[in-house]
Design an enzyme around this catalytic site. Structure first.
Site, PDB file in Angstrom:
ATOM      1  N   ARG A 105     -48.644 -12.425  63.040  1.00 45.83           N
ATOM      2  CA  ARG A 105     -48.107 -12.940  61.769  1.00 45.83           C
ATOM      3  C   ARG A 105     -47.210 -11.847  61.209  1.00 45.83           C
ATOM      4  O   ARG A 105     -47.656 -10.749  60.916  1.00 45.83           O
ATOM      5  CB  ARG A 105     -49.240 -13.256  60.787  1.00 45.83           C
ATOM      6  CG  ARG A 105     -48.727 -13.543  59.377  1.00 45.83           C
ATOM      7  CD  ARG A 105     -49.755 -14.149  58.479  1.00 45.83           C
ATOM      8  NE  ARG A 105     -49.977 -15.537  58.825  1.00 45.83           N
ATOM      9  CZ  ARG A 105     -50.603 -16.419  58.028  1.00 45.83           C
ATOM     10  NH1 ARG A 105     -51.058 -16.045  56.850  1.00 45.83           N
ATOM     11  NH2 ARG A 105     -50.764 -17.674  58.405  1.00 45.83           N
ATOM     12  N   HIS A 132     -44.070 -21.802  61.403  1.00 46.65           N
ATOM     13  CA  HIS A 132     -45.539 -21.727  61.402  1.00 46.65           C
ATOM     14  C   HIS A 132     -46.055 -22.817  62.371  1.00 46.65           C
ATOM     15  O   HIS A 132     -46.653 -23.804  61.967  1.00 46.65           O
ATOM     16  CB  HIS A 132     -46.064 -21.958  59.978  1.00 46.65           C
ATOM     17  CG  HIS A 132     -47.482 -21.552  59.774  1.00 46.65           C
ATOM     18  ND1 HIS A 132     -48.249 -20.969  60.765  1.00 46.65           N
ATOM     19  CD2 HIS A 132     -48.290 -21.649  58.686  1.00 46.65           C
ATOM     20  CE1 HIS A 132     -49.458 -20.722  60.271  1.00 46.65           C
ATOM     21  NE2 HIS A 132     -49.512 -21.124  59.025  1.00 46.65           N
ATOM     22  N   GLN A 135     -49.708 -24.316  62.497  1.00 47.51           N
ATOM     23  CA  GLN A 135     -50.035 -25.194  61.369  1.00 47.51           C
ATOM     24  C   GLN A 135     -49.640 -26.640  61.672  1.00 47.51           C
ATOM     25  O   GLN A 135     -50.403 -27.574  61.426  1.00 47.51           O
ATOM     26  CB  GLN A 135     -49.289 -24.698  60.110  1.00 47.51           C
ATOM     27  CG  GLN A 135     -49.612 -25.494  58.878  1.00 47.51           C
ATOM     28  CD  GLN A 135     -51.072 -25.353  58.480  1.00 47.51           C
ATOM     29  OE1 GLN A 135     -51.581 -24.267  58.348  1.00 47.51           O
ATOM     30  NE2 GLN A 135     -51.757 -26.477  58.287  1.00 47.51           N
ATOM     31  N   ASP A 219     -45.783 -27.434  50.109  1.00 44.37           N
ATOM     32  CA  ASP A 219     -46.300 -26.072  50.299  1.00 44.37           C
ATOM     33  C   ASP A 219     -45.935 -25.288  49.035  1.00 44.37           C
ATOM     34  O   ASP A 219     -45.159 -25.775  48.192  1.00 44.37           O
ATOM     35  CB  ASP A 219     -45.645 -25.472  51.566  1.00 44.37           C
ATOM     36  CG  ASP A 219     -46.226 -24.122  51.965  1.00 44.37           C
ATOM     37  OD1 ASP A 219     -47.278 -23.715  51.408  1.00 44.37           O
ATOM     38  OD2 ASP A 219     -45.630 -23.454  52.837  1.00 44.37           O
ATOM     39  N   CYS A 259     -50.663 -26.989  53.866  1.00 44.93           N
ATOM     40  CA  CYS A 259     -51.193 -25.989  54.811  1.00 44.93           C
ATOM     41  C   CYS A 259     -52.213 -25.074  54.156  1.00 44.93           C
ATOM     42  O   CYS A 259     -53.040 -24.487  54.847  1.00 44.93           O
ATOM     43  CB  CYS A 259     -50.047 -25.189  55.411  1.00 44.93           C
ATOM     44  SG  CYS A 259     -49.134 -24.206  54.216  1.00 44.93           S
ATOM     45  N   ARG A 287     -57.205 -26.351  62.507  1.00 45.00           N
ATOM     46  CA  ARG A 287     -56.576 -25.139  63.045  1.00 45.00           C
ATOM     47  C   ARG A 287     -57.468 -24.569  64.144  1.00 45.00           C
ATOM     48  O   ARG A 287     -57.000 -24.129  65.185  1.00 45.00           O
ATOM     49  CB  ARG A 287     -56.389 -24.085  61.935  1.00 45.00           C
ATOM     50  CG  ARG A 287     -55.389 -24.444  60.843  1.00 45.00           C
ATOM     51  CD  ARG A 287     -53.964 -24.352  61.327  1.00 45.00           C
ATOM     52  NE  ARG A 287     -53.613 -23.044  61.844  1.00 45.00           N
ATOM     53  CZ  ARG A 287     -53.240 -21.997  61.099  1.00 45.00           C
ATOM     54  NH1 ARG A 287     -53.111 -22.130  59.796  1.00 45.00           N
ATOM     55  NH2 ARG A 287     -52.924 -20.834  61.662  1.00 45.00           N
TER      56      ARG A 287
END
Ligand code: CP
Ligand code: NVA
Length: 303
Positions: A105, A132, A135, A219, A259, A287
Site C-alpha cells: 500500500r 484499489h 477492493q 467513498d 469501501c 476482502r
C-alpha cells in the site's frame, strides 16, 4: 527472471481469471464458514508493506495468510529502511528473496510498478493513489453473491474520481457493465483514465447518475495523501452525498456499497449506510475470502 504474475491493477487479470477467482472465493468462503481448512498456502510467506494507514487490508491479508497455513510479515515505512531512502528496486530484490508474495500500500502507482519489475515473486496492489483493485474484487464478488452476474448491470459512482473510482472504470470495461460517474466540477476523471467509452458515462448531476442503478457507491471526499485539500473538498462535494432521496431514484433492489472507512454525514448519511440496502459489512468481510483466492491463484494457479 522468469515471468511473474502480479496484480497491480484490476486489468492485470482477464475475464477468465476473474471468473475463476470469484468461483474459488465462494468455495474458500464456504470452507471457512464450515470450519474446514483451505491449507493450500502452507509454509508460504506474505510480506505486507504499508506506507499509508489500514485496518481492513492489513487484517484481511494477515488473517487470510494464517488461515491458509502460511504467515504474514508486516513492514511499514516508519520503522524500516523503506522510509529512509533505500531505492524501491533494491528493496524489491531483497524482500522478494525472503518471501513468496508481497502486498504493497503506497502513494504513486509508479512505486509499485518499479517494485514489481524487480521482484522475483508476485506483487499485489493493496491501494495506491491510482487504484484499489482488491477492493473492487471484493465488491463485485459481493454483488455476484447477492444478485448474480454483474454483466449488463448499472453501477453509479457518486463523489471523488479517486483510486476506487478508477478501479471501477477498469472493471466495467472488463466485465461489461455500465458505470455512471458524477463528480463535482474540477474533480472529473481524466480522459486517459477512460479506455472504453462504451461503458463509462459522466453526469453533472449525481441524481441523474444514480437513476436505475443496481449498485450505488461512494467513498470519502478526501483520500489518504490529499488531507491538505480537506477544507475545500468539504465545500465542493456538499451536493454529492448519498442520501435516502438518491437511493430512491436507483433500482428498487439497489445495493449501497462503500469501501470503508466512511464519514457518516459527509459522503453518505447514517440512514443509508446503516439501512437495509447497505452491504458494507459483507463487502469488508469479502476482502478476506476473495484475497485468499487471489493469493492462491497468483502462487499456485488454478486448483
Ligand atoms: N477499504 C480499505 O482498504 O480499508 P483499509 O484502509 O482499512 O485497509
Ligand atoms: N479512497 C480512499 C480509500 C481508502 C480505503 C483512500 O485512498 O484513502
Amino acid at each position: 527472471m522468469a515471468k511473474v504474475k502480479h496484480f497491480l491493477k484490476f486489468s492485470d487479470l482477464n475475464i477468465d481469471e476473474l471468473s475463476y477467482i470469484f468461483k474459488r472465493a465462494a468455495i474458500i468462503k464456504a470452507n471457512y464458514k464450515n470450519y474446514k481448512r483451505t491449507w493450500t498456502l502452507e509454509d508460504r510467506t506474505l510480506v505486507m508493506i504499508f506506507e499509508k494507514a489500514s485496518t481492513r487490508t492489513r487484517l484481511s491479508f494477515e488473517a487470510g495468510m494464517n488461515q491458509m497455513g502460511g504467515s504474514a510479515v508486516y513492514l511499514n515505512t516508519r520503522d524500516s529502511q523503506l522510509g529512509r531512502g533505500e531505492p524501491v528496486e533494491d528493496a524489491a530484490q531483497v524482500i522478494s528473496r525472503m518471501s513468496d508474495v508481497v502486498m504493497i500500500r503506497t502513494f504513486e502507482q509508479d512505486i509499485i510498478e518499479r517494485f514489481a519489475k524487480n521482484s522475483r515473486v508476485p506483487v499485489i496492489n493493496g491501494l495506491t493513489n491510482e487504484y484499489h483493485p482488491c477492493q473492487i474484487l471484493a465488491d463485485i464478488f459481493t454483488f455476484i453473491e447477492k444478485r448474480g452476474p454483474i454483466e449488463g448491470k448499472r453501477v453509479a459512482w457518486i463523489g471523488d474520481s479517486n483510486n476506487v473510482c478508477k478501479t471501477w472504470i477498469q472493471a466495467a470495461e472488463l466485465l461489461n457493465f455500465e458505470l455512471n460517474v458524477s463528480t463535482p466540477k474540477g474533480y472529473e476523471i481524466e480522459p486517459n483514465d477512460i479506455d472504453n467509452k462504451n461503458n463509462f458515462f459522466h453526469y453533472e448531476d449525481p441524481m441523474d447518475a444514480a437513476k436505475d442503478a443496481d449498485i450505488l457507491t461512494t467513498d470519502v471526499w478526501t483520500s489518504m495523501g490529499f488531507e491538505s485539500e480537506n477544507k475545500e473538498r468539504l465545500k465542493d462535494f456538499a451536493s454529492w452525498q448519498v442520501d435516502k432521496e438518491m437511493m430512491g431514484v436507483a433500482k428498487k433492489d439497489v445495493l449501497f456499497m462503500h469501501c470503508l472507512p466512511a464519514h457518516r454525514g459527509e459522503e453518505v448519511t447514517g440512514e443509508v449506510i446503516d439501512g437495509p440496502q447497505s452491504v458494507v459489512w459483507e463487502e469488508a468481510e469479502n476482502r478476506l475470502h476473495v484475497q485468499k483466492a487471489l493469493l492462491e491463484y497468483l502462487l499456485l494457479g488454478k486448483q
